[in-house]
Design an enzyme around this catalytic site. Sequence first.
Site: not given
Length: 315
Positions: A31, A76-77, A176, A193, A262
């Site tokens: 689930k 799943t329940d 950079f 920067r 970035n």
Amino acid sequence: MTDTLIANDTTTTVNSADDSGIILGANQYGKAEVRVVKVTRDTPRHEIEDLNVTSQLRGDFAGAHLAGDNAHVVATDTQKNTIFAFARDGVGSPEAFLLRLAEHFTSSFDWVSGGRWEAESFAWQRIEAHGAGHDHSFVRSGQEIRTAVVVADGADRHVIAGLKDLTVLKTTQSGFAGYPKDRYTTLQETADRILATDVAARWRYTSDDVDFNAVYENVRALLLEAFTEQYSAALQTTLFDMGRRVLERHPEIGEIRFSMPNKHHFVVDLAPFGLDNPNEVFYAADRPYGLIEATVTRDGLAPAPVAWEGIAGFC
């Protein structure tokens, strides 16, 4: 005739109707995204825990796939209801909560050999009213989402903690330069920067004897601390500094993975308007963006690929 099927590293023999040579491979089910909110109200000052939990079981489920035999299928329940029932006793930390679920399902059903349990944890802060935090009114904290994954593989337990959407920015001490140039390069080198990113990180514990809440808070603080310090020659440099800081301070963590876009900020040319722009006005571009991903790990650490299976993307 009979064929031998390999599923989730367990060998299961089933009847096959033909000689097609097609077999069942690795599988899991469960689930997904069970939204559970636990309010602790044993005093007038309430506490709130807010999780998004996914439960996936691994084991001998070949009969359901191949013969429509649901004898081994834990609904799943039922998994959803188990999550709610376990929340009644409290969460504590998402990692500890997932470990409890893993132990329950692997010990309650012989054919469940393992599984994967994942949680997102959403933080709430008390609303400030008349100078104090209110006893039972909260506002969602929007800084980041805490994440956790527990993988059970036989008797082994792998615990991966993390966070995502932690947006950080520094207005200087980043540049950079020195990168290769060719006929398609237009980016200008810079020594000053804006550096901004959304940190997504997951770290793998080498022990489960951990105060997960305390370590999470400290790791988060260390990531932020390392981001602020030193000149950043590239986002890659900063990423490694952040990971190294965590591993140096926490021997119970073996490796940490990052996925960090970035978030580019470009200086706007104001010359057409007769104005200068000494790195004060920027255009924040949302795409395209650089995407930096890496693992910072301890030399000689044994890999644990099963722990990372099912995690989308790099981390």
